[in-house]
Each structure stands twice: as structure tokens, then as C-alpha cells.
Write an enzyme that holds these catalytic residues in place. Structure first.
Site, PDB file in Angstrom:
ATOM      1  N   ASP A 199       4.515  -8.674  -3.758  1.00 54.16           N
ATOM      2  CA  ASP A 199       3.072  -8.459  -3.743  1.00 54.16           C
ATOM      3  C   ASP A 199       2.330  -9.799  -3.720  1.00 54.16           C
ATOM      4  OD1 ASP A 199       3.678  -5.753  -4.058  1.00 54.16           O
ATOM      5  OD2 ASP A 199       3.456  -5.826  -6.242  1.00 54.16           O
ATOM      6  N   ASP A 246       4.909  -5.731   0.269  1.00 53.32           N
ATOM      7  CA  ASP A 246       4.676  -4.469  -0.419  1.00 53.32           C
ATOM      8  C   ASP A 246       3.169  -4.280  -0.613  1.00 53.32           C
ATOM      9  OD1 ASP A 246       5.256  -2.068  -1.717  1.00 53.32           O
ATOM     10  OD2 ASP A 246       5.298  -3.040  -3.670  1.00 53.32           O
ATOM     11  N   ASP A 257      -1.185  -5.136  -6.615  1.00 51.98           N
ATOM     12  CA  ASP A 257      -0.772  -3.981  -7.418  1.00 51.98           C
ATOM     13  C   ASP A 257      -1.168  -4.250  -8.864  1.00 51.98           C
ATOM     14  OD1 ASP A 257       0.384  -2.795  -5.231  1.00 51.98           O
ATOM     15  OD2 ASP A 257       2.429  -2.782  -6.014  1.00 51.98           O
ATOM     16  N   ARG A 295      -4.417   2.895   0.411  1.00 52.28           N
ATOM     17  CA  ARG A 295      -4.807   2.235  -0.848  1.00 52.28           C
ATOM     18  C   ARG A 295      -5.926   1.214  -0.649  1.00 52.28           C
ATOM     19  NH1 ARG A 295       1.219   0.705  -3.194  1.00 52.28           N
ATOM     20  NH2 ARG A 295       2.095   2.792  -3.082  1.00 52.28           N
TER      21      ARG A 295
END
Ligand SMILES: *[C@@H]1O[C@H](CO)[C@@H](O)[C@H](O)[C@H]1NC(C)=O
Length: 386
Positions: free
Chosen positions: A203, A225, A229, A276
Site C-alpha cells: 500500500d 494493493d 488502507d 473504494r
């Protein structure tokens, strides 16, 4: 009139005393509001339509351009002859607004040791040291191990110098830490060819159970990824003036059954993205305003699980499913614009919280959001000039 009376008269004249707040607008075509900034900030020209109060000594230099609608640039007013550059405080310090400003606030390494780094080893050394550090990133730093997330410790500011600071091929990890500011940086390019992000858990920022996080004026792109996050009850988060682009799983918040996370996400640019944008799962309070989404192929703002989401003046363009809500979630959306969107948009449900009861903020009108966000959601030289 005596000098004293003249000053008093000027101070009392309407308009003469009004000043824009930090991050408020202070100039641009059609702007009729104040053109000076509150103490501690400086009016910085972004484009013909927008000048903004950014952290820095007030009254040193003003670069607000006044323009007419027909000519490109007209006047440039320079207040003091003593300073030639638009300067933030020399140590590139700033403190967060929004939810990151609550419960003690987010000040990063303010007041601590100032260091300049230009390689991965030094960045890692200072970011993992104990104590307050302002770590200035000079130019592009390439991760020596692709996908490595530097485990940042408490009380750090990591800020790019000028507009060229970059973390390439790596990122940052926060584990049970607090008070971290990431500003004025481009971060990403760990992409491994797997659009679904299942091959590597790399990330741009991965935060577990950490609090007081402010991400500002950054660009996140092409991760392996998630670009960001924020997991396991991370809390007191503000993400402002940041671009997320060319990526699938952009900004995920949640992965916890507790409903305690509070986050402000504003003036962010989601460009050529998948899902997202963000996915806000089980947030106690999610305040999303003045974001600009352009080309999101899966979904846009998502109030998920038991989230209470307040969503204001967001500009959705070419977004599939611009606003999504789970049946358990609260959504209060208003003032949004939808251009060439597909799929569906969730209806409001429940009673959304009132962000003004937690902090003050200024909403820009939705029509101006694309130009403001495109000009500002990125590293800007005046934030940390040297
Ligand atoms: C829209 O974004 C997707 C990535 O989600 C990208 O593959 C596509 O090329 C973009 N479309 C345009 C017109 O830029």
C-alpha cells in the site's frame, strides 16, 4: 484625522477586516470575499480562478492575482519588499484541520528536529527514530525493496520540498502509532501488473490502530494493493487536497466491527480509478466534501456497514454508481453534481451527523470544485519551499 483614528476607521470599514481562514479562498476570478489571510498563513496564487491561504508567515508576500474574465493576468501585488518568495514557515510546519484536529490535534514533528533526506535509508532511519522529526524529502526517493512500507513512529512530519518530493516503489506503514503528517509528496508506483491487487499487499499508506493522521497535498498512483488502507480502528484522520489516480483499490477505511473511526476527506481528486473512492466501512463519522471524481469504473463514495456519512458538494463525472449505501448505513448527501454518470445513486437515509459541531470548515460551491481540486490536489511548491 489622526493616524490612530485612520487606523480605527480602516479596521471598522466593512471588508477591510475580513480575512480568509487557513486553506480558505483569498482570490480568483469572480471571488468577492477577503483577499488577505489570517495570521500565520499567506495568500498563494493557484490559478486564475483560485488563490488559497496556505500556512506561512502572513503579510510577507502576497501573490494574489486579480484578473478580469477577458485578460489572462493583470496585476500582481507584492506587499513587502523584504521577502521575495512565498514562504511557509522555514520548517515546513503545519497542523491538521478536520477530524485530525480533534482530541489533541495532529501536529506531526512540529517543533522537533528538522532533517533533509534524499535516499531510502535516511528516510527510513529518521521515520523510525523516536522523538519529533520534520523529515523533508528532497526529490525522488526510490525504495530499495519494492513494496516496503516504512514503519513510521509517533510525532513525524514527512514533507516534500518544492513540488518534486516523491516516494517511488514503496510506502509507509503505521502500527499503533499517533500524530503523523504526510504532505506534499507523490507516493506509489509499486504496481505489479495485477489490477485486482491480490498478488502483493503493498500500500501507499497502511495504517492499523493508529490515530491522528493527516495526509495533505499528495498524489497517490499505481499501487499494488490499496493506495491508502486505514484499518482496525484507526481514528482522527484528515485527507485533504490529495489526488488518487490510475489505480483500482483506492482508499479503504474500516476492516473492524467497532464503529469508532472518524475521518474528513475533502478536496480530493479521484481520477481514472476503480473501487473504494473511498469505501468507508463502519465509520462513526465520515465527512466527505468538495471532492472531484472523474472516471471511476466500479463505484464512488460508499457509506458501508454502520457508517454515518455526511457528503457535501461533491462533483461526480463519469462515475459508475456515484453514491452507494448499505441498508445499515446512514447517508446525508447534498449539493452534489452528477455529469455523465452511470449505474445508480443511493438515496439519503437516517440522520447524518453535523460536522460543524466538531470543527469549522468552508464549503466551496460544487460548480467550482473541478477547477479548485485540479489546481490544488497535488504537491505545491509554497508548502515547503526549501
Ligand atoms: C478510466 O479509468 C480506467 C481505470 O479505472 C482506465 O482503465 C480507463 O482507461 C479510463 N478511461 C479514460 C477514458 O481515461
Amino acid at each position: 484625522m489622526t493616524k490612530k483614528l485612520l487606523v480605527a476607521a480602516l479596521l471598522l470599514a466593512p471588508g477591510a477586516i475580513a480575512q480568509s481562514p487557513l486553506y480558505g479562498q483569498c482570490g480568483g476570478i469572480g471571488w468577492t470575499g477577503p483577499t488577505t489571510c489570517v495570521s500565520g498563513s499567506t495568500c498563494v496564487y493557484s490559478n486564475d480562478y483560485y488563490s488559497q491561504c496556505l500556512p506561512g508567515s502572513a503579510g510577507t508576500t502576497t501573490t494574489t492575482k486579480t484578473t478580469t474574465t477577458t485578460s489572462k493576468a493583470t496585476t500582481t501585488t507584492s506587499k513587502a519588499a523584504t521577502t521575495t518568495t512565498v514562504s511557509s514557515s522555514t520548517n515546513c510546519q503545519a497542523a491538521a484541520h478536520g477530524f485530525a484536529s480533534l482530541n489533541g490535534g495532529t501536529t506531526g514533528g512540529n517543533g522537533g528536529t528538522v532533517v533533509v533526506v534524499n535516499n531510502w535509508a535516511d528516510l527510513k532511519k529518521y521515520a523510525t527514530s523516536s522523538g519529533k522529526y520534520i523529515i523533508k524529502v528532497s526529490g525522488k526517493i526510490v525504495a530499495t525493496t519494492t513494496g516496503e512500507e516504512i514503519p513510521v513512529t509517533n510525532d513525524k512530519t514527512i514533507v516534500g520540498i518544492g513540488s518534486t518530493g516523491e516516494i517511488y516503489g514503496g510506502g509507509f506503514g503505521f502500527k499503533n502509532v499517533k500524530n503523523i503528517i504526510i504532505r506534499n509528496l507523490k507516493i506509489g508506483n509499486t504496481y505489479d501488473g495485477d489490477w485486482d491487487g491480490k498478488t502483493h499487499d503493498w500500500d501507499g499508506i497502511q495504517s492499523d490502530t493508529s490515530t491522528h493522521i493527516w495526509v495533505d497535498h499528495c498524489i497517490f498512483e499505481r499501487g499494488a494493493d490499496g493506495l491508502i488502507d486505514l484499518r482496525l480502528d484507526s481514528n482522527y484522520i484528515t485527507i485533504s487536497y490529495t489526488t488518487f489516480r490510475n489505480h483500482n483499490k483506492v482508499l479503504g477505511i474500516g476492516w473492524s466491527d467497532n464503529v469508532i473511526t472518524q475521518a474528513t476527506i475533502h478536496h480530493c481528486y479521484f481520477q481514472n480509478v476503480g473501487q473504494r473512492n473511498p469505501s468507508a466501512d463502519n465509520l462513526k463519522y465520515a465527512h466527505l466534501y468538495n471532492n472531484y471524481l472523474n472516471n471511476a469504473t466500479s463505484y464512488g463514495h460508499y457509506s458501508r456497514g454502520y457508517t454515518n456519512m455526511k457528503l457535501e458538494n461533491v462533483y461526480f463525472e463519469k462515475v459508475h454508481n456515484p453514491i452507494t449505501r448499505d441498508s445499515t448505513a446512514i447517508l446525508g448527501a447534498s449539493g452534489c453534481t452528477f455529469v455523465s454518470c452511470t449505474g445508480s445513486t443511493a438515496a439519503n437515509s437516517g440522520t447524518a451527523f453535523n460536522p460543524s459541531s466538531f470543527y469549522s470548515y468552508t464549503l466551496d460551491s460544487t460548480a467550482n470544485v473541478p477547477s479548485i481540486v485540479k489546481a490544488n490536489a497535488q504537491p505545491l511548491a509554497p508548502i515547503c519551499p526549501s
